[in-house]
Design an enzyme around this catalytic site. Structure first.
Site, PDB file in Angstrom:
ATOM      1  N   ARG A   1       9.093  -7.113  -6.605  1.00 13.12           N
ATOM      2  CA  ARG A   1       8.152  -8.040  -7.570  1.00 13.12           C
ATOM      3  C   ARG A   1       7.093  -7.191  -7.998  1.00 13.12           C
ATOM      4  O   ARG A   1       6.595  -7.511  -8.837  1.00 13.12           O
ATOM      5  CB  ARG A   1       7.542  -9.047  -6.593  1.00 13.12           C
ATOM      6  CG  ARG A   1       8.631 -10.011  -6.159  1.00 13.12           C
ATOM      7  CD  ARG A   1       8.161 -11.481  -5.450  1.00 13.12           C
ATOM      8  NE  ARG A   1       9.103 -12.157  -5.073  1.00 13.12           N
ATOM      9  CZ  ARG A   1       9.525 -12.271  -3.692  1.00 13.12           C
ATOM     10  NH1 ARG A   1       8.737 -11.600  -2.909  1.00 13.12           N
ATOM     11  NH2 ARG A   1      10.322 -13.182  -3.479  1.00 13.12           N
ATOM     12  N   VAL A   2       7.194  -6.076  -7.554  1.00 14.62           N
ATOM     13  CA  VAL A   2       6.217  -4.877  -8.378  1.00 14.62           C
ATOM     14  C   VAL A   2       7.030  -4.154  -9.481  1.00 14.62           C
ATOM     15  O   VAL A   2       6.419  -4.028 -10.723  1.00 14.62           O
ATOM     16  CB  VAL A   2       5.726  -3.864  -7.353  1.00 14.62           C
ATOM     17  CG1 VAL A   2       4.816  -2.731  -8.142  1.00 14.62           C
ATOM     18  CG2 VAL A   2       4.929  -4.792  -6.349  1.00 14.62           C
TER      19      VAL A   2
END
Length: 517
Positions: A379-380
């Protein structure tokens, strides 16, 4: 008679409990690693206590015992307290004295732990002598708030092409490694630790590996591998083996987080691996049931989600005002028959910043690491990639996902058009290029160069089954004859126009040499 009763009533009204009743208690019952204690009316939750077999010495004298047995108070009840025993429970007897220590469960932290194997109390178990740590820190603490954090933007390279290209991990991130037993979860974490050797001493993170409920022989083998590869010089191993009480297995990850936070608050980077949190959850369930706490779903206590969230939230990238350090967490969860919708897996997936899902079917097909690209996510994302890696790896994930769909479709059709065959061959070549054995992490600049070759068509002239052998020759070629290009990528973290031109020239020369051979 009435005067006697009145006198007794006056005595009772004037009585105040002595300090001793607040500071000491008596074991009412003990069993299964749990002690029920009378007294300790002023005890606090998570406070440490000391079990003392004698009644005729002071607390200071009792603490000098060569092998003290501590307890941790986890239940505060009307008629006493319940504590888990942090040591040999067979030595705890009914009627034994219990002394309050007046502090929360704390462990020693500091530089002296680096290179050592310790238990969750910070005590050495590697036979290399005592550890002199100057600082004591409570293992439970509130995580840093939003204002104290900074965005995750600096990559933590694992040395695994598939991870660094498609599921990048940033310093301060929490990335879950999930999969069935024996699919290579620990291998990814250990390779990430070994790969930090390629970092400069100024940017190299301190690594903490927490072994929870593992066989001691497995942990010893892992430590021997880290020593052989020179990784123990920046690594700390915290072990709570399968033979340890459930309380130690439950507390071991918190000890690892506490050690990592010490380095983070010094402005350094730290990486902590929790291997694995499934066993911690089982240990916590066992402990909670013995403490008579009400069971919930799958007999886990109601606060099992809070157990993992308060642990993993401690991973952070701190702001410059707080020193700019980071703590990266790689929790590991074991699934049963690939079921990621089970209770504990879904809990941890919802807490972390992405997951690397390892699939047993891919592992059995010989894919290493056996990463399912469709379910795995960071998700980064590209925020935690260098410009060089962004440039070379941009389309890999999409191409592999399309290849998986075509591969499944191919099973139902024997007649494929030329374009579909070309895409399938390209996907197979990409899969072979991403294959990587255990214990051979690659420096970031080598990964970028190899992936550049694959994504720019330099491997298209080879059959998919030839790619692995060609890639090894390509790595040797880069290491011995094109080191300047690798150095330029490493230094700038980018592939500039001049670097790209040189890289293409080197690749053309490699292809010409291979074709002539």
């Amino acid at each position: 008679m009435q005067s006697i009763i009145e006198r007794i009533e006056r005595e009772i009204a004037a009585w105040t409990p002595s300090a001793g009743a607040e500071e000491t208690g008596i074991v009412r019952a003990a069993g299964d690693g749990i002690a029920e204690i009378d007294g300790l009316s002023k005890a606090a939750l998570s406070e440490m206590v000391l079990f003392d077999p004698t009644f005729d010495r002071t607390l200071a004298e009792a603490l000098k015992d060569p092998s003290p047995i501590y307890g941790l108070i986890l239940n505060l009840e009307e008629d006493g307290v319940r504590a888990v025993i942090l040591g040999d429970a067979s030595k705890i007897r009914e009627g034994m004295l219990v002394r309050r220590l007046g502090r929360l469960l704390s462990i020693p932290v500091g530089e002296s732990l680096i290179g050592r194997v310790v238990n969750m109390l910070g005590e050495p178990v590697d036979g290399k002598g005592p550890i002199s740590a100057a600082h004591l820190r409570p293992i439970e603490r509130e995580a840093y708030g939003v204002i104290d954090r900074a965005p995750v933007s600096v990559p933590l390279h694992t040395g695994i092409k598939a991870v660094d290209a498609m599921i990048p991990i940033g310093r301060g991130q929490r990335e879950l490694i999930i999969g069935d037993r024996g699919t290579g979860k620990t291998s990814i974490a250990v390779d990430a630790i070994i790969n930090q050797k390629s970092e400069s001493s100024a940017t190299r993170p301190v690594c903490i590996y927490v072994a929870i409920g593992q066989k001691e022989s497995k942990t010893a083998k892992l430590v021997a591998e880290l020593e052989e590869r020179g990784a123990m010089e920046y690594t700390i191993v915290v072990t709570a083996p399968a033979s340890a009480p459930a309380a130690l297995q439950f507390l071991a990850p918190f000890a690892g987080a506490t050690i990592g936070e010490y380095f983070m608050e010094q402005g350094k980077d730290a990486l902590v691996v929790y291997d694995d949190l499934s066993k911690q959850a089982v240990a916590y369930r066992q402990m909670s049931l013995l403490l008579r706490r009400p069971p919930g779903r799958e007999a886990y206590p109601g606060d099992i989600f809070y157990l993992h969230s308060r642990l993993l939230e401690r991973a952070a990238k701190l702001s410059k005002e707080k020193g700019g350090g980071s703590l990266t967490a790689l929790p590991i969860i074991e699934t049963q028959e690939g079921d990621i919708s089970a209770y504990i897996p879904t809990n941890v997936i919802s807490i972390t910043d992405g997951q690397i899902y390892l699939e047993a079917n891919l592992f059995n097909k010989g894919q290493r690491p056996a990463i399912n690209v469709g379910i795995s996510v960071s998700r980064v994302g590209s925020s935690a990639q260098t410009k060089a890696m962004k440039k070379v790896a941009g389309k890999i994930k999409l191409e592999l996902a399309q290849f998986r769909e075509l591969e499944a479709f191919m099973q139902f059709s024997s007649d494929l058009d030329i374009e579909t065959k070309r895409r399938i061959d390209a996907g197979r070549r990409m899969t072979e290029m991403l294959n990587q054995g255990r214990g051979v992490p690659l420096p970031f600049e080598m990964e970028a160069a190899v992936i550049f070759a694959a994504t720019n068509g330099y491997l298209d002239s080879f059959a998919p089954e030839e790619v692995s052998a060609i890639e090894k020759k390509l790595q040797d070629y880069f290491a011995h004859e094109a080191g300047g290009v690798l150095a330029a990528i490493k230094e700038s973290k980018e592939i500039h126009e001049v670097t790209e031109k040189t890289l293409r020239e080197k690749l053309d020369a490699f292809l010409a040499r291979h074709a002539s051979a």
